[in-house]
Design an enzyme around this catalytic site. Sequence first.
Site, PDB file in Angstrom:
ATOM      1  N   TYR A 141       0.866  -1.189   0.000  1.00  0.00           N
ATOM      2  CA  TYR A 141       0.000   0.000   0.000  1.00  0.00           C
ATOM      3  C   TYR A 141       0.894   1.227   0.000  1.00  0.00           C
ATOM      4  CZ  TYR A 141      -4.032   2.922   1.395  1.00  0.00           C
ATOM      5  OH  TYR A 141      -5.027   3.856   1.470  1.00  0.00           O
ATOM      6  N   LYS A 169      -1.342  -1.410  -4.111  1.00  0.00           N
ATOM      7  CA  LYS A 169      -2.452  -0.469  -4.049  1.00  0.00           C
ATOM      8  C   LYS A 169      -1.833   0.909  -4.182  1.00  0.00           C
ATOM      9  CE  LYS A 169      -6.257   1.348  -1.293  1.00  0.00           C
ATOM     10  NZ  LYS A 169      -6.915   1.434   0.035  1.00  0.00           N
TER      11      LYS A 169
END
Length: 296
Positions: A141, A169
């Site tokens: 992330y 992500k």
Amino acid sequence: MIYTDGPMFGRLLTAMVTPFAADESVDLEAAADLARHLVDDLGNDGLVISGTTGESPTTTDEEKAELLTTVIDAVGDRASVVAGVGSFDTRHTVELISVAQQAGADGALVVTPYYSKPPQSGIIRHFHTVGDATELPIMIYDIPHRTGTAVATETLIELAQHPQIVAVKDSKRDFEGSAWVMAETDLLYYSGDDAMTLPLLSLGAVGLVGTSTHFSAVGTKQLIQAYLDGKIEEATRLHRQLLPIYTGIFATQGCILVKAGLELQGRPVGGLRSPLLPATDEQRAALQKSLAAAGL
């Protein structure tokens, strides 16, 4: 559930809010109901549990484990379940990913270590250590406006060599950097910013981990499929239609407005834990306008 006819985890995942009861305890029954709604009614391919939108900084390790088990039981093999396990402490992250693996998660979302702002060499060691400690596929992330540190392009390319690191992500809005990583690696890129889904798809991304998708999932899934089918005008039309809620959901902290929106839809999931506060009347009114403008 790991998808065999598409990218791992699917193409559309929602970062689910964590429902709370009146006493601020985690409402597991409401969490199961919401998970089923997102998967069975709105068509999400997967869910991310205990991410930013799930207020993970305010939930205990035990609450995270109970919530994860509840959601896995609720959706069964109808959707992938990715556990948010990231923290600013490598040892703690290893502990959390171990629990997630034992609970049966399909993958782990690991945020860049925050606050301490480690150098890129520290980021590499962090992700290697976590990857070495698990059999779960890991989604990095990358969200520097929250963590204080971006994962550099060269770092992502190096981390892609680790067998457990399979996806990103991407909430960085560095399109040139993202394009290079997608060109040089097999990492699966998921937009981490709802409004950036279509631009990132054009660079090679495979889908979205969304927030507004608590409401916009049906149209967003159509957008992704239209792009994949070469129907660019239709994908652009859907992007423009949904843009008011893609951006409006972030007029303040996303989970504040998701919870307000779910309440407006007659699906209340409780309040928020401090330091977050419920939406104001003005924020609720603006959210209603955003939903209406998006046709929702």
